[in-house]
Design a protein around this motif. Structure first.
Motif, PDB file in Angstrom:
ATOM      1  N   TYR A  61       0.775  -1.200  -0.005  1.00  0.00           N
ATOM      2  CA  TYR A  61       0.060   0.004  -0.221  1.00  0.00           C
ATOM      3  C   TYR A  61       0.736   1.095   0.039  1.00  0.00           C
ATOM      4  O   TYR A  61       0.799   2.067  -1.036  1.00  0.00           O
ATOM      5  CB  TYR A  61      -0.942   0.105   1.327  1.00  0.00           C
ATOM      6  N   TYR A  62       1.855   1.432   1.013  1.00  0.00           N
ATOM      7  CA  TYR A  62       2.625   2.551   0.921  1.00  0.00           C
ATOM      8  C   TYR A  62       3.496   2.586  -0.402  1.00  0.00           C
ATOM      9  O   TYR A  62       3.848   3.785  -0.855  1.00  0.00           O
ATOM     10  CB  TYR A  62       3.543   2.578   2.401  1.00  0.00           C
ATOM     11  N   ALA A  63       4.196   1.385  -0.671  1.00  0.00           N
ATOM     12  CA  ALA A  63       5.084   1.763  -1.860  1.00  0.00           C
ATOM     13  C   ALA A  63       4.261   2.228  -3.187  1.00  0.00           C
ATOM     14  O   ALA A  63       4.717   2.939  -3.994  1.00  0.00           O
ATOM     15  CB  ALA A  63       5.570   0.337  -2.278  1.00  0.00           C
ATOM     16  N   LEU A 103       6.235  13.489   0.088  1.00  0.00           N
ATOM     17  CA  LEU A 103       6.686  12.818   1.293  1.00  0.00           C
ATOM     18  C   LEU A 103       5.232  11.945   1.834  1.00  0.00           C
ATOM     19  O   LEU A 103       3.957  12.600   1.846  1.00  0.00           O
ATOM     20  CB  LEU A 103       6.830  13.964   2.490  1.00  0.00           C
ATOM     21  N   ILE A 104       5.545  10.810   2.318  1.00  0.00           N
ATOM     22  CA  ILE A 104       4.421   9.962   2.960  1.00  0.00           C
ATOM     23  C   ILE A 104       4.602  10.436   4.409  1.00  0.00           C
ATOM     24  O   ILE A 104       5.453  10.061   5.013  1.00  0.00           O
ATOM     25  CB  ILE A 104       4.519   8.539   2.711  1.00  0.00           C
ATOM     26  N   ILE A 105       3.477  10.724   5.087  1.00  0.00           N
ATOM     27  CA  ILE A 105       3.296  10.760   6.635  1.00  0.00           C
ATOM     28  C   ILE A 105       2.664   9.468   6.914  1.00  0.00           C
ATOM     29  O   ILE A 105       1.462   9.024   6.445  1.00  0.00           O
ATOM     30  CB  ILE A 105       2.752  11.892   7.022  1.00  0.00           C
ATOM     31  N   SER A 106       3.393   8.553   7.542  1.00  0.00           N
ATOM     32  CA  SER A 106       2.640   7.116   7.798  1.00  0.00           C
ATOM     33  C   SER A 106       1.304   7.427   8.638  1.00  0.00           C
ATOM     34  O   SER A 106       0.976   8.507   9.277  1.00  0.00           O
ATOM     35  CB  SER A 106       3.539   6.398   8.878  1.00  0.00           C
ATOM     36  N   GLU A 107       0.565   6.425   8.534  1.00  0.00           N
ATOM     37  CA  GLU A 107      -0.881   6.252   9.663  1.00  0.00           C
ATOM     38  C   GLU A 107      -0.157   6.394  11.176  1.00  0.00           C
ATOM     39  O   GLU A 107       1.094   6.283  11.347  1.00  0.00           O
ATOM     40  CB  GLU A 107      -1.471   4.894   9.447  1.00  0.00           C
ATOM     41  N   ALA A 108      -0.998   7.023  12.013  1.00  0.00           N
ATOM     42  CA  ALA A 108      -0.793   7.224  13.159  1.00  0.00           C
ATOM     43  C   ALA A 108      -0.108   6.016  14.100  1.00  0.00           C
ATOM     44  O   ALA A 108      -0.912   5.123  13.798  1.00  0.00           O
ATOM     45  CB  ALA A 108      -1.779   7.763  14.256  1.00  0.00           C
ATOM     46  N   THR A 109       0.963   5.909  14.654  1.00  0.00           N
ATOM     47  CA  THR A 109       1.634   4.927  15.187  1.00  0.00           C
ATOM     48  C   THR A 109       1.915   4.925  16.752  1.00  0.00           C
ATOM     49  O   THR A 109       2.302   5.953  17.098  1.00  0.00           O
ATOM     50  CB  THR A 109       2.940   4.640  14.409  1.00  0.00           C
ATOM     51  N   GLY A 132       8.772  -4.946  11.368  1.00  0.00           N
ATOM     52  CA  GLY A 132       7.537  -5.161  10.355  1.00  0.00           C
ATOM     53  C   GLY A 132       7.725  -3.681   9.417  1.00  0.00           C
ATOM     54  O   GLY A 132       7.444  -3.566   8.242  1.00  0.00           O
ATOM     55  N   TRP A 133       8.034  -2.603  10.170  1.00  0.00           N
ATOM     56  CA  TRP A 133       8.132  -1.522   9.646  1.00  0.00           C
ATOM     57  C   TRP A 133       9.117  -1.390   8.615  1.00  0.00           C
ATOM     58  O   TRP A 133       9.164  -0.495   7.447  1.00  0.00           O
ATOM     59  CB  TRP A 133       8.253  -0.112  10.549  1.00  0.00           C
ATOM     60  N   LYS A 134      10.433  -2.192   8.992  1.00  0.00           N
ATOM     61  CA  LYS A 134      11.521  -2.216   7.834  1.00  0.00           C
ATOM     62  C   LYS A 134      11.051  -2.469   6.422  1.00  0.00           C
ATOM     63  O   LYS A 134      11.408  -2.178   5.583  1.00  0.00           O
ATOM     64  CB  LYS A 134      12.440  -3.201   8.309  1.00  0.00           C
ATOM     65  N   LYS A 135       9.874  -3.683   6.651  1.00  0.00           N
ATOM     66  CA  LYS A 135       9.468  -3.931   5.148  1.00  0.00           C
ATOM     67  C   LYS A 135       8.826  -2.765   4.423  1.00  0.00           C
ATOM     68  O   LYS A 135       8.865  -2.515   3.108  1.00  0.00           O
ATOM     69  CB  LYS A 135       8.351  -5.110   5.340  1.00  0.00           C
ATOM     70  N   VAL A 136       8.191  -1.900   5.185  1.00  0.00           N
ATOM     71  CA  VAL A 136       7.446  -0.725   4.637  1.00  0.00           C
ATOM     72  C   VAL A 136       8.300   0.205   4.047  1.00  0.00           C
ATOM     73  O   VAL A 136       8.197   0.705   2.917  1.00  0.00           O
ATOM     74  CB  VAL A 136       6.350   0.019   5.604  1.00  0.00           C
ATOM     75  N   GLY A 168      11.627   5.034  -4.646  1.00  0.00           N
ATOM     76  CA  GLY A 168      12.046   6.211  -5.006  1.00  0.00           C
ATOM     77  C   GLY A 168      11.188   7.253  -3.944  1.00  0.00           C
ATOM     78  O   GLY A 168      11.356   8.543  -4.093  1.00  0.00           O
ATOM     79  N   GLY A 169      10.718   6.850  -2.909  1.00  0.00           N
ATOM     80  CA  GLY A 169       9.628   7.637  -2.197  1.00  0.00           C
ATOM     81  C   GLY A 169      10.494   7.918  -0.900  1.00  0.00           C
ATOM     82  O   GLY A 169      11.563   7.586  -0.588  1.00  0.00           O
ATOM     83  N   ARG A 170       9.789   8.706  -0.119  1.00  0.00           N
ATOM     84  CA  ARG A 170      10.107   9.129   1.329  1.00  0.00           C
ATOM     85  C   ARG A 170       9.051   8.792   2.325  1.00  0.00           C
ATOM     86  O   ARG A 170       8.052   9.326   1.987  1.00  0.00           O
ATOM     87  CB  ARG A 170      10.699  10.505   1.491  1.00  0.00           C
ATOM     88  N   ILE A 171       9.460   8.620   3.566  1.00  0.00           N
ATOM     89  CA  ILE A 171       8.311   8.334   4.667  1.00  0.00           C
ATOM     90  C   ILE A 171       8.848   8.586   5.980  1.00  0.00           C
ATOM     91  O   ILE A 171       9.835   8.279   6.362  1.00  0.00           O
ATOM     92  CB  ILE A 171       7.757   6.887   4.394  1.00  0.00           C
ATOM     93  N   VAL A 172       7.982   9.357   6.782  1.00  0.00           N
ATOM     94  CA  VAL A 172       7.991   9.862   8.049  1.00  0.00           C
ATOM     95  C   VAL A 172       7.108   8.798   8.858  1.00  0.00           C
ATOM     96  O   VAL A 172       5.838   8.627   8.600  1.00  0.00           O
ATOM     97  CB  VAL A 172       8.279  10.968   8.682  1.00  0.00           C
TER      98      VAL A 172
END
Ligand SMILES: Cc1cc2nc3c(=O)[nH]c(=O)nc-3n(C[C@H](O)[C@H](O)[C@H](O)COP(=O)(O)O)c2cc1C
Length: 362
Positions: free
Chosen positions: A42-44, A51-57, A80-84, A92-96
């Motif tokens: 989904y995130y990929a 920038l992707i801001i992740s779902e609240a964690t 698990g998050w490492k996979k994401v 080629g994306g970025r995620i916080v």
């Protein structure tokens, strides 16, 4: 004049465009809050976002009150998050990671004990549990020892986020959750150093930012705020005064970017939010301002060109359009989202929204 397709630096993070994916809880991480391959897919798919801001964690069991939402307090969750993050970076994306303590809106059924907050209050409406909605329980007011522990939880979650491959973190300071329960005076009734005056109500946010910035470097930290809306019973009697002082604090701490959930036109239900405070914040804050809520591209561009914002984040349309940035760039039609599948679990309504290329080929 910067436009939506110019690059932007948010501290240490370089964005190729100014259209961010807003944080979106999707409840696919299971009871242990461990991200999985479906979430990585989904995130990929959405890696075209500036920038992707992740779902609240959740930063801790105590702070997580949404069934099947993810966490960042143990090694399984980090793995698990490492996979994401790897899948997003490969595209080629970025995620916080959006770091979340829900405070008084966590039900004890989720295993974290009695909910906690700035003050002993009960949120209006109903909590989410695995057995459906239940009335909120009264929160216990946090002691200084609790606050110290929670600051440690924030720092650990931030460290875990970096270990999991995130490009940075965003503190969830919006929407009536714990940071917001300290900030705004409809929820904070303390009469110690954390309540009363604006300076006191800002103290918890300051300490969270210092704890997280001290752990991973402030150039990888942002914060989300919701200054002009009433959420989960949390609002302020004087938003301009509060958020102007907060802007000064963010400037002092060198927080490089903020995201404001700040509706600017009547909502679908017809309610009209109070005036946006971002123009007032801008006068005291030289970091980057990301605006959010119901934006269309013309309005977002005007705000950026007018200098009161630097970027826009988009929520619901990113659920329905994995290639949203490409669609905006090419003025292509948009898929409609299905709100029934927002939190439902599984692949349907999650990873099956079509890309434009698939639609053109069909
Ligand atoms: C399904 C759904 C989940 C959301 N989850 C979060 C969340 O985890 N954290 C957060 O700060 N806001 C969350 N929001 C709010 C969105 O980030 C955003 O502020 C809101 O959708 C308005 O932006 P939009 O008009 O572009 O959709 C959520 C909204 C929706 C619809």
């Amino acid at each position: 004049m910067p436009n939506l397709f110019n690059p932007l630096k948010l501290g240490a993070i370089e964005l190729p465009n100014r259209i961010l994916m807003a944080p979106l809880t999707r409840a696919r991480a299971g009871r242990e809050g461990v991200p999985n391959d479906l979430m990585a897919r989904y995130y990929a798919q959405r890696a075209g976002a500036g920038l992707i801001i992740s779902e609240a964690t959740g930063i801790s069991r105590e702070g997580l009150g949404w069934p099947d939402a993810p966490g960042l307090w143990n090694q399984d969750q980090v793995d698990g998050w490492k996979k994401v993050t790897a899948a997003v970076h490969k595209e080629g994306g970025r995620i916080v990671a959006q770091l979340w303590h829900m405070g008084r809106v966590v039900h004890s059924d989720l295993g974290g004990g009695q909910p906690v907050s700035s003050s002993a209050t009960t949120a209006p409406d109903f909590a989410h549990t695995y057995e459906g909605k239940k009335p909120y329980e009264e929160a216990r007011a946090l002691t200084q020892a609790d606050i110290d522990r929670i600051l440690g939880d924030y720092a650990r979650a931030a460290r875990n986020a970096i270990d999991a491959g995130f490009d940075g973190v965003q503190i969830h300071g919006a929407n009536g959750y714990l940071v917001d329960q300290f900030l705004r005076d409809s929820a904070n009734f303390r009469n110690d150093d954390y309540g009363g005056s604006i300076a006191n109500r800002l103290r918890f946010a300051r300490m969270v930012l210092e704890a997280v910035g001290g752990e991973i470097g402030i150039d990888r930290v942002g914060i989300r705020l919701s200054p002009n809306i009433l959420v989960q019973g949390v609002e302020d009697s004087d938003p301009i005064a509060l958020y102007t002082e907060l802007a000064k604090l963010l400037e002092e701490l060198k927080v490089p970017w903020i995201e404001l959930r700040e509706p600017y036109k009547p909502t679908a239900s017809g309610s009209i939010p109070t005036a946006p405070v971002s123009p007032a914040m801008r006068a005291h804050y030289s970091g980057k301002i990301v605006i959010n809520s119901d934006y269309d591209w013309t309005d977002a561009r005007h705000r950026i060109e007018g200098g009161t914002a630097d970027a826009v984040s988009i929520g619901r349309l990113f659920i329905a359009n994995p290639d949203l940035v490409h669609r905006i760039a090419t003025n292509a039609p948009l898929n409609a989202g299905d709100s029934k599948t927002f939190y439902e679990g599984g692949a349907t309504g999650y990873v099956d929204y079509p890309f434009l290329t698939e639609q053109v080929a069909a």
